[in-house]
Every structure is written in structure tokens, then in C-alpha cells.
Scaffold this motif. Structure first.
Motif, PDB file in Angstrom:
ATOM      1  N   ARG A 255     -34.411   8.353  -1.037  1.00 53.23           N
ATOM      2  CA  ARG A 255     -33.365   7.492  -0.454  1.00 53.23           C
ATOM      3  C   ARG A 255     -32.537   8.250   0.597  1.00 53.23           C
ATOM      4  N   ARG A 256     -33.184   9.148   1.322  1.00 47.41           N
ATOM      5  CA  ARG A 256     -32.477   9.952   2.312  1.00 47.41           C
ATOM      6  C   ARG A 256     -31.954   9.111   3.468  1.00 47.41           C
ATOM      7  N   PHE A 257     -32.574   7.946   3.709  1.00 45.33           N
ATOM      8  CA  PHE A 257     -32.114   7.079   4.792  1.00 45.33           C
ATOM      9  C   PHE A 257     -31.362   5.850   4.277  1.00 45.33           C
ATOM     10  N   HIS A 258     -30.922   5.940   3.022  1.00 42.93           N
ATOM     11  CA  HIS A 258     -30.022   4.905   2.498  1.00 42.93           C
ATOM     12  C   HIS A 258     -28.613   5.271   2.983  1.00 42.93           C
ATOM     13  N   LEU A 259     -28.361   4.988   4.257  1.00 48.66           N
ATOM     14  CA  LEU A 259     -27.154   5.473   4.920  1.00 48.66           C
ATOM     15  C   LEU A 259     -25.942   4.623   4.542  1.00 48.66           C
ATOM     16  N   PRO A 260     -24.817   5.267   4.225  1.00 49.13           N
ATOM     17  CA  PRO A 260     -23.645   4.501   3.772  1.00 49.13           C
ATOM     18  C   PRO A 260     -23.115   3.520   4.812  1.00 49.13           C
ATOM     19  N   GLN A 261     -23.230   3.848   6.104  1.00 50.84           N
ATOM     20  CA  GLN A 261     -22.683   2.942   7.123  1.00 50.84           C
ATOM     21  C   GLN A 261     -23.482   1.648   7.247  1.00 50.84           C
ATOM     22  N   TRP A 262     -24.711   1.610   6.707  1.00 52.75           N
ATOM     23  CA  TRP A 262     -25.535   0.415   6.828  1.00 52.75           C
ATOM     24  C   TRP A 262     -25.528  -0.443   5.561  1.00 52.75           C
ATOM     25  N   GLU A 263     -24.812  -0.007   4.532  1.00 53.93           N
ATOM     26  CA  GLU A 263     -24.869  -0.733   3.261  1.00 53.93           C
ATOM     27  C   GLU A 263     -24.367  -2.168   3.383  1.00 53.93           C
ATOM     28  N   GLY A 264     -23.374  -2.410   4.214  1.00 51.88           N
ATOM     29  CA  GLY A 264     -22.844  -3.761   4.335  1.00 51.88           C
ATOM     30  C   GLY A 264     -23.435  -4.568   5.476  1.00 51.88           C
ATOM     31  N   VAL A 265     -24.463  -4.031   6.124  1.00 54.37           N
ATOM     32  CA  VAL A 265     -25.078  -4.719   7.268  1.00 54.37           C
ATOM     33  C   VAL A 265     -26.233  -5.587   6.765  1.00 54.37           C
ATOM     34  N   PRO A 266     -26.259  -6.873   7.097  1.00 49.22           N
ATOM     35  CA  PRO A 266     -27.347  -7.742   6.629  1.00 49.22           C
ATOM     36  C   PRO A 266     -28.694  -7.301   7.188  1.00 49.22           C
ATOM     37  N   GLY A 267     -29.706  -7.322   6.341  1.00 46.37           N
ATOM     38  CA  GLY A 267     -31.050  -7.052   6.819  1.00 46.37           C
ATOM     39  C   GLY A 267     -31.730  -5.882   6.125  1.00 46.37           C
ATOM     40  N   VAL A 268     -32.971  -5.634   6.537  1.00 43.89           N
ATOM     41  CA  VAL A 268     -33.830  -4.615   5.951  1.00 43.89           C
ATOM     42  C   VAL A 268     -33.704  -3.321   6.758  1.00 43.89           C
ATOM     43  N   ASN A 269     -33.591  -2.202   6.054  1.00 44.57           N
ATOM     44  CA  ASN A 269     -33.569  -0.888   6.680  1.00 44.57           C
ATOM     45  C   ASN A 269     -35.001  -0.348   6.703  1.00 44.57           C
ATOM     46  N   ILE A 270     -35.657  -0.422   7.845  1.00 44.54           N
ATOM     47  CA  ILE A 270     -37.082  -0.093   7.905  1.00 44.54           C
ATOM     48  C   ILE A 270     -37.346   1.389   7.637  1.00 44.54           C
ATOM     49  N   LEU A 271     -36.362   2.257   7.827  1.00 46.76           N
ATOM     50  CA  LEU A 271     -36.563   3.684   7.567  1.00 46.76           C
ATOM     51  C   LEU A 271     -36.758   3.974   6.077  1.00 46.76           C
ATOM     52  N   GLU A 272     -36.354   3.067   5.231  1.00 46.74           N
ATOM     53  CA  GLU A 272     -36.495   3.264   3.786  1.00 46.74           C
ATOM     54  C   GLU A 272     -37.845   2.794   3.255  1.00 46.74           C
ATOM     55  N   HIS A 273     -38.646   2.164   4.106  1.00 44.89           N
ATOM     56  CA  HIS A 273     -39.888   1.549   3.633  1.00 44.89           C
ATOM     57  C   HIS A 273     -41.072   2.181   4.364  1.00 44.89           C
ATOM     58  N   ILE A 274     -41.653   3.213   3.746  1.00 42.62           N
ATOM     59  CA  ILE A 274     -42.715   3.985   4.393  1.00 42.62           C
ATOM     60  C   ILE A 274     -44.042   3.871   3.644  1.00 42.62           C
ATOM     61  N   HIS A 275     -44.131   2.955   2.685  1.00 41.31           N
ATOM     62  CA  HIS A 275     -45.355   2.765   1.913  1.00 41.31           C
ATOM     63  C   HIS A 275     -46.109   1.547   2.455  1.00 41.31           C
ATOM     64  N   LYS A 276     -47.267   1.806   3.035  1.00 43.04           N
ATOM     65  CA  LYS A 276     -48.062   0.721   3.608  1.00 43.04           C
ATOM     66  C   LYS A 276     -49.310   0.483   2.769  1.00 43.04           C
ATOM     67  N   GLU A 277     -49.814  -0.715   2.838  1.00 44.87           N
ATOM     68  CA  GLU A 277     -51.003  -1.075   2.086  1.00 44.87           C
ATOM     69  C   GLU A 277     -52.202  -0.241   2.539  1.00 44.87           C
ATOM     70  N   LYS A 278     -52.965   0.256   1.571  1.00 43.17           N
ATOM     71  CA  LYS A 278     -54.183   0.972   1.911  1.00 43.17           C
ATOM     72  C   LYS A 278     -55.212  -0.009   2.493  1.00 43.17           C
ATOM     73  N   PRO A 279     -56.031   0.472   3.422  1.00 44.35           N
ATOM     74  CA  PRO A 279     -57.062  -0.408   3.987  1.00 44.35           C
ATOM     75  C   PRO A 279     -57.934  -1.011   2.899  1.00 44.35           C
ATOM     76  N   ASN A 280     -58.234  -2.267   3.058  1.00 45.35           N
ATOM     77  CA  ASN A 280     -59.062  -2.983   2.100  1.00 45.35           C
ATOM     78  C   ASN A 280     -60.116  -3.752   2.886  1.00 45.35           C
ATOM     79  N   GLY A 281     -61.353  -3.328   2.765  1.00 42.74           N
ATOM     80  CA  GLY A 281     -62.419  -3.939   3.556  1.00 42.74           C
ATOM     81  C   GLY A 281     -62.614  -5.408   3.269  1.00 42.74           C
ATOM     82  N   LYS A 282     -62.127  -5.884   2.120  1.00 42.91           N
ATOM     83  CA  LYS A 282     -62.290  -7.290   1.757  1.00 42.91           C
ATOM     84  C   LYS A 282     -61.237  -8.187   2.414  1.00 42.91           C
ATOM     85  N   VAL A 283     -60.169  -7.562   2.915  1.00 40.92           N
ATOM     86  CA  VAL A 283     -59.071  -8.329   3.498  1.00 40.92           C
ATOM     87  C   VAL A 283     -59.036  -8.101   5.003  1.00 40.92           C
TER      88      VAL A 283
END
Length: 441
Positions: free
Chosen positions: A325-353
Motif C-alpha cells: 500500500r505504498r501508493f495509498h497516499l493520504p491526500q487522495w483518500e477523500g478523492v472520488p475514484g480508483v487509484n490506478i497506482l495501487e492496482h498492479i495485478h493483471k490477468e495472466k494470458p489465457n489462450g481460451k479468452v
């Protein structure tokens, strides 16, 4: 709707600007009657055609198709089929009408209304400045004024060189903004990320949005980075909130997304070298280059005759957070929306999809586009390898909450030192942070 323009030329033909002196024995020169135009020019982005169910959006000079000079981006009702005619304003005087070619786009997703190109040929010796579409042929009558609603013709600067025309290197086209969407944090992060990557202009078609996001739009518009195109589609049709009629109902696909994407291509054709076609929650990210220009220079060297580059989508789960949670910045806690810096897990490639792509295009090489592929183009297309460029798309994932189906991708963190202060500065202007950098209550 439109605005009245004073276009009444009084007196002789010479005073009207259409008079040409001829010496005795010289061949007769063609002159248009002195009926003047345009009298009523549409100031709207959606203009109904009188006595029809059809809607006009914008008119563009486009001489890439032999025998046709003008393309009018439109929305037509599929059930209302009858001949149409184009009428031009020729530097202040009316032309005769010419038959229109009606070209519906092949994808309608089951809806009654479909994106349509109205193709017109300009009459000989007509210096066309405006166009309108009629249900009946028009016969010139000097005794009757023009009471038609006109669209201005864009992309008329044929005499300019490519260097003079292309004001921007990169334009991002975001096709639809509607409802109470107020994801202002992710929006500001995305636009600032695009600035760092070298984007010059963002175009958004806006029906409605939340209060905070609207303030952000105003800030970016005032700076000249953002062009907000009003898109009141809900005043004319019942727009669908989904992409398929059988699931969502309504009159037209996803608030007219197909129409706005095509309109944005033509809007950008004479002023931007490249256009990025993607959604508001997506960032087209180069992985081997620091900016988009370096990426495209490399791709064009490899694919010199290519004008369409397909970029693969990568879904980053917005419900899985980076553990430290290093980018869970206090100044952004009350700002509406998603903090993209906190979300670095992407779906692994799936040949069926199948991962649907978005695109980087050269607009002058594209004639018609869909959302995930180009329908008609004057060039080749190529799929860009994912290790070269991919889409960072932070959204809900269907693969659950566990880590086994995800892999880390910290590419956004490479820009953190520049990105965070830029985002803070915009949020202060919007009024969501105070001058000390804390979230407003």
C-alpha cells in the motif's frame, strides 16, 4: 437547431462576389443564381433531417473515394429507407442537389439506429463551404430564400502541406461519457499519464457526468489539452447503456459510441498524425519505449505501409491492491475514484479468452472503424506484441480475488515521480485538495 447568419447580398451580381467579367467572344462561364446561403447553420453536434428519423452529425471533405467528395457522419434509422439528396452552399450561393450514397456501417448490434456515412459529390465549379441533406431533389429558384439547416464542411484546407496541417502528433478519442460517472482520480491520473507519454490532445464526447469530473473537464479544456464535444444523444434517441440490443434494449449502441469514434477520426484527420481509440479507463502504454512517439517511430520502420496498430487489452483487477500500500497516499483518500497506482495485478494470458484490442491509427488511412477493429482502411494492419505495447485497463476482473490468475505489472510506477505531483496539482485546481495537499472535507 441553428443560428441565423446574415447572408443577404443586395444589389448586382458583382456586389454578391459571384460576378465575373467576360470579354466579347470568350466562352460563357457558369454562374450560380443569386439565392444566398447559408442562412441557418447548425450549432449542434446532432442535427435532425427534416421529415425523417435520421440525424446528421458533421460533414467533411473526403476525396479518397473516387467520384465522391464529401462524407457526412450520420445516424440513420434502418427501417426508414428512401432516396436522399445533398445540397451545397457554394461560397454564398446555392448549387443544384446531387444524389446521396447512403452507406450504413455493417455493425449495428441489433439496434434500430446505425452509424451511416452519407456520401456526396460536389457539383462542378462549386466552391462548397456547407452541406445539407434533403429527401427531395432541390431545384434552384432565385426568388426563394434558403431555409435549410446547414452543416459546415470541415477539412477543406487542401492547399496546406502535411506539416502545416498536422498540429498534433497524438490525439486520444474517448467515445462516450454519460450518467453520473465521477471517477475523477482515475481520470486525472490517466490524462496526466498520457501527457507524460506525449499525447497533445484528448477529445471526449460528453452526454453527462458527475460534478467533480465536470470541474476536471473544465480545467483541462481551459488549458487547451482537452476538447469536450457536447453529445446530447439522449435528446433524440433512447441510448443503450450496453453494447447489445438483446441485452440492453434502446435505440442505439452504447450512447452512439460507433458514431463518435468515427466522427473523432475525421475531426482529427487534418490535425493529428496519430489517433488513439480507447476508453476512459484505459491507457495505451509502451513497454520498451519512454513515450508514444518513440514507439511509433520504431513500429513504422518495421511496418512502413501500416496505418492501423492493434493494441492488446490487459485487465488489472481493481479489487486486488498492491500489498505494501505504498501508493495509498493520504491526500487522495477523500478523492472520488480508483487509484490506478495501487492496482498492479493483471490477468495472466489465457489462450481460451480473446482479449479485445484497441487501436493506434493514422486517421487518413482509415475510412470506417468499429470499436475493436477497423472496418475499412487504405492500409495494412498489424497486431503489436504485448511486450512492446499493451493497454493498462483497471477495472473489475471476472477471475476472482486470488492471486493465482494474476501477475504483477509495475510499469506505471516508472512514471511515479512525475505523475504524482502532476495529479496533485490538477486536483487542487478542481478543488478536491487544499493548498497544503490534503483532501478537502
Amino acid at each position: 437547431m441553428g443560428i441565423f447568419i446574415s447572408a443577404l447580398y443586395l444589389g448586382s451580381k458583382k456586389e454578391s462576389g459571384r460576378y465575373e467579367e467576360q470579354s466579347e467572344g470568350s466562352p460563357a462561364r457558369r454562374e450560380w443564381p443569386t439565392v444566398t446561403c447559408p442562412f441557418l447553420v447548425s450549432q449542434q453536434t446532432i442535427t435532425p433531417i427534416d421529415n425523417t428519423k435520421h440525424l446528421l452529425v458533421s460533414g467533411y471533405m473526403d476525396q479518397r473515394v473516387k467520384g465522391l467528395d464529401v462524407r457526412i457522419i450520420s445516424i440513420f434509422n434502418k427501417t426508414a429507407t428512401h432516396p436522399m439528396h445533398c445540397l451545397f452552399c457554394c461560397a454564398g450561393s446555392l448549387s443544384t442537389s446531387t444524389p446521396a450514397s447512403i452507406l450504413p456501417h455493417p455493425e449495428d448490434f441489433g439496434f434500430a439506429y446505425v452509424t451511416t456515412d452519407v456520401m456526396c459529390q460536389i457539383p462542378q465549379d462549386c466552391d462548397a463551404t456547407h452541406v445539407t441533406v434533403l429527401t427531395e431533389p432541390f431545384t434552384k429558384d432565385p426568388t426563394k430564400p434558403s431555409n435549410h439547416t446547414w452543416l459546415p464542411l470541415r477539412n477543406r484546407n487542401k492547399h496546406l502541406s502535411d506539416q502545416e496541417k498536422l498540429k498534433f502528433n497524438f490525439t486520444v478519442c474517448i467515445s462516450s461519457l454519460f450518467g453520473d460517472y465521477d471517477n475523477v482520480l482515475q481520470f486525472v491520473q490517466t490524462l496526466e499519464m498520457y501527457r507524460l507519454l506525449g499525447v497533445d490532445r484528448v477529445v471526449i464526447y460528453k452526454t453527462s457526468c458527475g460534478r467533480n469530473l465536470d470541474r476536471a473537464l473544465q480545467i483541462y479544456s481551459q488549458e487547451g489539452f482537452l476538447e469536450v464535444v457536447p453529445w446530447p444523444i439522449d435528446k433524440y434517441l433512447n441510448p443503450s447503456h450496453g453494447w447489445l440490443f438483446s441485452r440492453s434494449g434502446g435505440d442505439v449502441h452504447y450512447f452512439g459510441q460507433m458514431t463518435t469514434l468515427n466522427e473523432c477520426i475525421y475531426r482529427s484527420m487534418e490535425r493529428s498524425r496519430y489517433v488513439l481509440l480507447n476508453d476512459m479507463d484505459e491507457i495505451i502504454m509502451p513497454y520498451q519505449h519512454n513515450n508514444l512517439m518513440s514507439l511509433m517511430d520504431a513500429l513504422q520502420k518495421q511496418h512502413s505501409k501500416t496505418g492501423v496498430f492493434l493494441i492488446e487489452n490487459q485487465i488489472f483487477s481493481k479489487t486486488i491492491f498492491e500489498p505494501s500500500r505504498r501508493f495509498h497516499l493520504p491526500q487522495w483518500e477523500g478523492v472520488p475514484g480508483v487509484n490506478i497506482l495501487e492496482h498492479i495485478h493483471k490477468e495472466k494470458p489465457n489462450g481460451k479468452v480473446s482479449c479485445r484490442e484497441k487501436m493506434i491509427i493514422q486517421p487518413r488511412m482509415v475510412e470506417q472503424t468499429s470499436v475493436h477493429y477497423v472496418i475499412k482502411a487504405f492500409s495494412n494492419k498489424v497486431k503489436v506484441p504485448l511486450d512492446v505495447c499493451g493497454i493498462i485497463h483497471v477495472r473489475h476482473s471476472n477471475r476472482g480475488q486470488g492471486y493465482k490468475d494474476f501477475q504483477m505489472d509495475k510499469r506505471l510506477w516508472d512514471f511515479k515521480e512525475l505523475l504524482i505531483p502532476r495529479v496533485d496539482e490538477v486536483l487542487k485546481k478542481v478543488g478536491l485538495l487544499n493548498q497544503t495537499g490534503r483532501a478537502e472535507a
